[in-house]
Design an enzyme around this catalytic site. Structure first.
Site, PDB file in Angstrom:
ATOM      1  N   HIS A   1       4.965   2.090  -7.786  1.00 29.65           N
ATOM      2  CA  HIS A   1       3.822   0.978  -7.696  1.00 29.65           C
ATOM      3  C   HIS A   1       3.095   1.128  -9.138  1.00 29.65           C
ATOM      4  O   HIS A   1       2.533   0.362  -9.767  1.00 29.65           O
ATOM      5  CB  HIS A   1       2.851   1.083  -6.642  1.00 29.65           C
ATOM      6  CG  HIS A   1       3.427   0.777  -5.430  1.00 29.65           C
ATOM      7  ND1 HIS A   1       3.632   1.783  -4.349  1.00 29.65           N
ATOM      8  CD2 HIS A   1       4.151  -0.210  -4.775  1.00 29.65           C
ATOM      9  CE1 HIS A   1       4.353   1.406  -3.202  1.00 29.65           C
ATOM     10  NE2 HIS A   1       4.867   0.104  -3.435  1.00 29.65           N
TER      11      HIS A   1
ATOM     12  N   GLY B   1       0.831  -1.348  -0.165  1.00 26.30           N
ATOM     13  CA  GLY B   1      -0.003   0.137   0.024  1.00 26.30           C
ATOM     14  C   GLY B   1       0.800   1.150   0.000  1.00 26.30           C
ATOM     15  O   GLY B   1       2.077   1.163  -0.224  1.00 26.30           O
TER      16      GLY B   1
END
Ligand code: PAF
Length: 295
Positions: free
Chosen positions: A37, A31
């Protein structure tokens, strides 16, 4: 754009069942998604019919309880960012889902590749935690391709070893480190840097760039390259935990760069521990391009 969130392996399998036979791409994350990402997710989107991204802050890979507690948790924003990057399915399990009561199995990769660098500083349990959770996630998702950032070079080597040893049918794709305009490798931990620390941290990619330039100029002596990087970091007031040139395949220390190697660095800036690296490939000038950075 929306992405479906599932929180159990059973729901994940049910959601993926109609897509078996299609190419599935998987981006495992903890996360606090950043551009690094998202670039993995966009590549997965371009290369697969279905894209799954996991969000799980894995407690077993953290050495310091304080680091685990301080790890940013931003699920709502993450879900929106992942959806915009083209992710179809988000797997966000609880700790109890991944490690139910009685959980007693550890996937442990042995040897130099886990005993050195991060393994030596953070303890072998760090890579046991990574290998175990990545194995569990790969078994749950059963992707064709799984995407990792090259910033965590040792993690990539460990995951590749684990996948080969367990015979998992997945291709591990390591994509180039995503960098801020001043060259700092993107990391969820960067948000914990103060403005002054953030400025200091930008010395790291500049030091790596110096080594790449020296390498491009023909320097092959690993100790000379390390000394140059260490010198640039200490001149800025940083005290690196390690600066090492190691073999790119097995992370063994080397004296001269005659085959692909990686120059790896770990530095604590304030309370934040940062890692970075550059690949040194004889015959290939693949130095990192750092936009807006003119060291
Ligand atoms: O690189 C990470 O974010 C983590 O180590 C990973 C691969 C998601 C496993 O927890």
């Amino acid at each position: 754009m929306s992405a479906r969130i599932v929180r159990t392996v059973a729901d994940l399998r049910a959601a993926l069942a109609p897509h078996r036979g299609d190419a599935v791409g998987f981006v495992p994350t903890m996360g606090a998604l950043h551009e690094g990402h998202l670039s993995l997710a966009r590549t997965a989107r371009a290369e697969n019919a279905v894209v799954v991204l996991s969000i799980f802050v894995n407690p077993t890979q953290f050495g310091e309880a304080a680091d685990l507690a301080a790890y940013p948790r931003t699920e709502e924003t993450d879900v929106a960012l992942a959806a915009a990057a083209g992710v179809d399915l988000i797997f966000a399990p609880s700790v109890a889902e991944v490690y139910p009561t009685g959980f007693a199995t550890t996937v442990s990769v042995d040897g130099t590749i886990t005993g050195t660098l991060e393994g030596a500083r953070r303890g072998r349990s760090h890579f046991d935690g990574v290998a175990t959770v990545v194995a569990k996630l790969l078994i749950a998702v059963q992707p064709d391709h799984a995407y990792f950032g090259a910033k965590d070079a040792q993690q990539v080597v460990v995951v590749r070893r684990m996948v080969a040893d367990l015979g998992l049918a997945v291709e591990i794709r390591a994509l180039p480190t995503s960098r801020d305009p001043d060259g700092l490798a993107r990391s969820s931990r960067n948000t914990r840097l103060t403005a002054v620390e953030r400025g200091l941290a930008s010395v790291i990619p500049r030091a790596l760039r110096r080594a790449q330039d020296a390498f491009a100029d023909g320097i092959r002596d690993a100790r000379l390259l390390e000394t140059d990087v260490r010198g640039a970091l200490t001149a800025a007031g940083l005290d690196p935990e390690y600066v090492e040139v190691v073999d790119a395949d097995d992370l063994a220390p080397i004296a001269r760069v005659e085959r692909p190697a990686v120059l790896v660095v770990a530095v604590r800036v304030g309370s934040v521990r940062l890692i970075d690296n550059v690949i040194l490939t004889p015959g290939v000038d693949d130095r990192i391009r750092i936009e807006g950075n003119t060291p």
